[in-house]
Design an enzyme around this catalytic site. Structure first.
Site, PDB file in Angstrom:
ATOM      1  N   GLY A   6       0.823  -1.208   0.000  1.00  0.00           N
ATOM      2  CA  GLY A   6       0.000   0.000   0.000  1.00  0.00           C
ATOM      3  C   GLY A   6       0.853   1.252   0.000  1.00  0.00           C
ATOM      4  O   GLY A   6       2.046   1.200   0.304  1.00  0.00           O
ATOM      5  N   CYS A  20       5.325  -6.198   1.624  1.00  0.00           N
ATOM      6  CA  CYS A  20       5.672  -4.776   1.493  1.00  0.00           C
ATOM      7  C   CYS A  20       5.086  -3.975   2.667  1.00  0.00           C
ATOM      8  O   CYS A  20       5.522  -4.133   3.793  1.00  0.00           O
ATOM      9  CB  CYS A  20       5.226  -4.253   0.135  1.00  0.00           C
ATOM     10  SG  CYS A  20       6.017  -2.689  -0.328  1.00  0.00           S
ATOM     11  N   TYR A  21       4.090  -3.127   2.414  1.00  0.00           N
ATOM     12  CA  TYR A  21       3.465  -2.400   3.526  1.00  0.00           C
ATOM     13  C   TYR A  21       2.941  -3.389   4.567  1.00  0.00           C
ATOM     14  O   TYR A  21       2.930  -3.100   5.770  1.00  0.00           O
ATOM     15  CB  TYR A  21       2.332  -1.509   3.024  1.00  0.00           C
ATOM     16  CG  TYR A  21       1.645  -0.725   4.118  1.00  0.00           C
ATOM     17  CD1 TYR A  21       2.126   0.507   4.525  1.00  0.00           C
ATOM     18  CD2 TYR A  21       0.517  -1.235   4.768  1.00  0.00           C
ATOM     19  CE1 TYR A  21       1.509   1.222   5.550  1.00  0.00           C
ATOM     20  CE2 TYR A  21      -0.106  -0.537   5.777  1.00  0.00           C
ATOM     21  CZ  TYR A  21       0.392   0.691   6.170  1.00  0.00           C
ATOM     22  OH  TYR A  21      -0.220   1.386   7.196  1.00  0.00           O
ATOM     23  N   HIS A  25       7.732  -7.197  -3.180  1.00  0.00           N
ATOM     24  CA  HIS A  25       6.474  -7.732  -3.712  1.00  0.00           C
ATOM     25  C   HIS A  25       6.686  -9.149  -4.244  1.00  0.00           C
ATOM     26  O   HIS A  25       7.394  -9.362  -5.225  1.00  0.00           O
ATOM     27  CB  HIS A  25       5.933  -6.826  -4.819  1.00  0.00           C
ATOM     28  CG  HIS A  25       5.304  -5.575  -4.307  1.00  0.00           C
ATOM     29  ND1 HIS A  25       3.999  -5.539  -3.858  1.00  0.00           N
ATOM     30  CD2 HIS A  25       5.794  -4.325  -4.154  1.00  0.00           C
ATOM     31  CE1 HIS A  25       3.709  -4.314  -3.454  1.00  0.00           C
ATOM     32  NE2 HIS A  25       4.776  -3.557  -3.619  1.00  0.00           N
ATOM     33  N   GLU A  72       4.149 -10.964  -5.400  1.00  0.00           N
ATOM     34  CA  GLU A  72       3.094 -11.291  -6.355  1.00  0.00           C
ATOM     35  C   GLU A  72       3.407 -10.918  -7.797  1.00  0.00           C
ATOM     36  O   GLU A  72       2.779 -11.439  -8.726  1.00  0.00           O
ATOM     37  CB  GLU A  72       1.771 -10.633  -5.922  1.00  0.00           C
ATOM     38  CG  GLU A  72       1.769  -9.104  -5.970  1.00  0.00           C
ATOM     39  CD  GLU A  72       2.298  -8.422  -4.721  1.00  0.00           C
ATOM     40  OE1 GLU A  72       1.789  -7.345  -4.391  1.00  0.00           O
ATOM     41  OE2 GLU A  72       3.222  -8.969  -4.088  1.00  0.00           O
ATOM     42  N   ASP A 113     -17.139 -13.246 -21.420  1.00  0.00           N
ATOM     43  CA  ASP A 113     -17.743 -13.189 -20.090  1.00  0.00           C
ATOM     44  C   ASP A 113     -19.254 -13.381 -20.128  1.00  0.00           C
ATOM     45  O   ASP A 113     -19.811 -14.225 -19.414  1.00  0.00           O
ATOM     46  CB  ASP A 113     -17.400 -11.866 -19.403  1.00  0.00           C
ATOM     47  CG  ASP A 113     -15.913 -11.597 -19.356  1.00  0.00           C
ATOM     48  OD1 ASP A 113     -15.132 -12.579 -19.428  1.00  0.00           O
ATOM     49  OD2 ASP A 113     -15.516 -10.425 -19.257  1.00  0.00           O
ATOM     50  N   LYS A 148     -10.422 -13.525 -15.215  1.00  0.00           N
ATOM     51  CA  LYS A 148     -10.646 -13.805 -16.631  1.00  0.00           C
ATOM     52  C   LYS A 148     -10.247 -15.226 -17.022  1.00  0.00           C
ATOM     53  O   LYS A 148     -10.998 -15.918 -17.710  1.00  0.00           O
ATOM     54  CB  LYS A 148      -9.851 -12.806 -17.480  1.00  0.00           C
ATOM     55  CG  LYS A 148     -10.179 -12.843 -18.968  1.00  0.00           C
ATOM     56  CD  LYS A 148     -11.500 -12.160 -19.243  1.00  0.00           C
ATOM     57  CE  LYS A 148     -11.773 -12.009 -20.715  1.00  0.00           C
ATOM     58  NZ  LYS A 148     -12.975 -11.218 -20.976  1.00  0.00           N
TER      59      LYS A 148
END
Length: 515
Positions: free
Chosen positions: A54, A81-82, A171, A173, A229, A371
């Site tokens: 963040g 991180c944060y 990070h 991710e 979708d 997705k």
């Protein structure tokens, strides 16, 4: 009854990627703003918690923090991180500002063995990571030990093996931390002990039951856009309630070449789903006349879609529910990280709700999916691969691929150019290697020479990007011979075009809009 992980969102641009990494392990997770985390924690009863990054500082007054209940519940917690700084500050450590800020690639050295590194990182080795921080942890909370360090962040990885609390300054991710997904896998599988019981087959069966329970004997109208979708949502709902569903396909004149016929054939011939095919090109083009702002275009198109659905629902004798192909990223983006309504709600998905004048309730069976999960569900439902594997196509269609005012002439030019481009990509065997490819009709004309004549015609821009996670992207490296062939075909076959350019822009971490 599935195992669940709660992701507490502190406002990072890439929080969605944490969820993607968890979902890749077939474990269900939800992202919740930190202000709503305590309620979500009690409701979900998750087996583990992940604290996101963040933009804030834990040193600020009223800094975002995790609920104390999370640390006291005895479940594993991973801070990123944060999230590391929040964990350290809340559990008795120290965080300081004023040190060297770090944004970008760095190397972290592993200085201790830990379950979080099992089979991935080895003590004494260095590994590339992606940093993004100003503050840093300078003193460990009781019970923690340093597991990894970097030159500008001596406490880069921390862990408390007894409580199963772990955190990283970088990070995990993003793709720029090459082994990050494997470390998240270790946390999910080995530390939290989750087996991965959330599959598309299970989701399909559960979703069908939920739809039946929600709809009962009511009638549902589903708006088809021509994309994956809404098609997957329609087929799923039809499996649940059969002819209680009527699909409305609005041909707004902003679709791909021959798109209307393809969609009608798929639903009427292959699935025998009741379908109303509305020819509304004139209505939409009239409303868009002279409008050049892309966000206004989106809102006009979204508003007209709702109007058409409402009118068609009345024609078929009324509908109790409106079905939409809303996805989880749409849901996340419709709520700011402070928990309030976003000012940039995607108008073509109406995730903020329906107008008060409409008496229908929403059915959104895909709102928990990303997705690629929708594509997997489409395959589970038996949709043709040629349809399920198509590149993303936005609800506003060609309207946002035509910067400036939209006209029928421009749409026809762009449609044909785009068809040639995609046809050649498929023919060359490169289609499945590309995340999204499309043509754009640029709002300029150039002087050219064709044969013995001068021309003053439009420029077509071509774009193709590769992506693993749908959040970051790089341009696709076509062979120049291929681009030359495509450009020649477009110039020769599309009247009104005399120049073709290729866009080599990349999308950095945190960028989530594609067009």
């Amino acid at each position: 009854m599935h195992d669940k992980i709660l992701i507490v969102d502190f406002g990072s641009q890439v929080t969605q990627l944490i969820a993607r990494r968890v979902r890749e392990e077939k474990v269900y997770c939800e992202i919740v703003p930190y202000q709503k985390a305590e309620e979500a924690f009690r409701r979900m009863k998750p087996k583990a918690v992940i604290l996101s990054g963040g933009p804030a500082s834990v040193l600020d007054k009223d800094a975002p923090l995790a609920p104390k209940a999370i640390y006291e519940a005895g479940v594993p917690v991973l801070g990123i991180c944060y999230g590391e700084q929040a964990m350290a500050a809340q559990l008795g450590g120290k965080v300081e500002a004023g040190h060297h800020r770090e944004f970008g690639r760095a190397e972290v050295e592993i200085i201790a063995d830990s379950p979080i590194f099992a089979g991935v990182w080895v003590k004494g080795e260095k590994y590339p990571v992606w940093m993004s921080h100003g503050d840093r942890v300078t003193e460990l909370p009781p019970g923690f030990r340093v597991l990894g360090q970097a030159p500008n962040s001596p406490i880069s990885i921390i862990g408390d093996d007894k409580r199963k609390f772990y955190a990283t300054q970088f990070h995990l991710e993003v793709m720029h931390t090459p082994h990050g997904a494997a470390l998240i896998r270790n946390f999910v599988r080995n530390i939290a002990g989750l087996t991965g019981d959330w599959t598309m087959r299970a989701f399909k069966d559960e979703a069908i039951e939920k739809i039946r329970k929600q709809v009962g004997k009511g009638k549902v109208i589903c708006g088809l856009s021509g994309g994956v979708d809404s098609a997957v949502a329609a087929v799923l709902i039809h499996e649940a309630i059969g002819d209680q569903l009527t699909c409305v396909f609005v041909d707004h004149g902003l679709l791909r070449l021959a798109e209307g016929a393809k969609v009608a054939a798929l639903f009427r011939d292959s699935y025998n789903i009741p379908l109303v095919h509305v020819q509304a090109e004139g209505l939409f083009l009239s409303a868009l006349a002279g409008v050049d702002d892309p966000e206004k275009k989106r809102k006009i198109i979204g508003g007209l879609f709702i109007d058409v659905f409402d009118a068609e629902a009345k024609k078929i004798g009324g509908a109790d529910f409106l079905a939409q192909g809303t996805l989880y990223p749409d849901v996340i983006e419709s709520v700011s990280f402070t928990g309030g309504p976003s000012v940039t709600i995607k108008s073509h998905h109406n995730v903020g709700g329906l107008p008060d004048r409409m008496k229908m309730k929403l059915v959104e069976p895909l709102r928990e999916l990303f997705k690629d999960e929708v594509r997997a569900l489409g395959r589970e439902l038996g949709l043709p691969e040629a349809f399920v594997g198509r590149h993303p196509f936005p609800g506003p269609g060609l309207a946002i691929r035509i910067p400036g005012a939209v006209t029928k002439e421009k749409c026809d030019i762009l449609r044909l150019a785009d068809e040639i481009y995609i046809e050649e990509i498929r023919r060359s065997g490169q289609y499945d290697d590309i995340w999204q490819a499309f043509a754009v009709l640029l709002p300029v004309k150039t002087v050219g020479v064709m044969g013995d004549s001068r021309t003053y015609e439009y420029v077509i821009g071509l774009r193709a990007v590769t992506s693993v996670d749908g959040m970051t992207a790089d341009f696709y490296s076509f062979d120049m011979k291929f681009l030359g062939h495509v450009a020649t075909r477009i110039i020769n076959e599309v009247k009104g075009v005399n120049r073709v350019v290729y866009d080599v822009t990349s999308k950095p971490p945190g960028t989530i809009e594609w067009e």
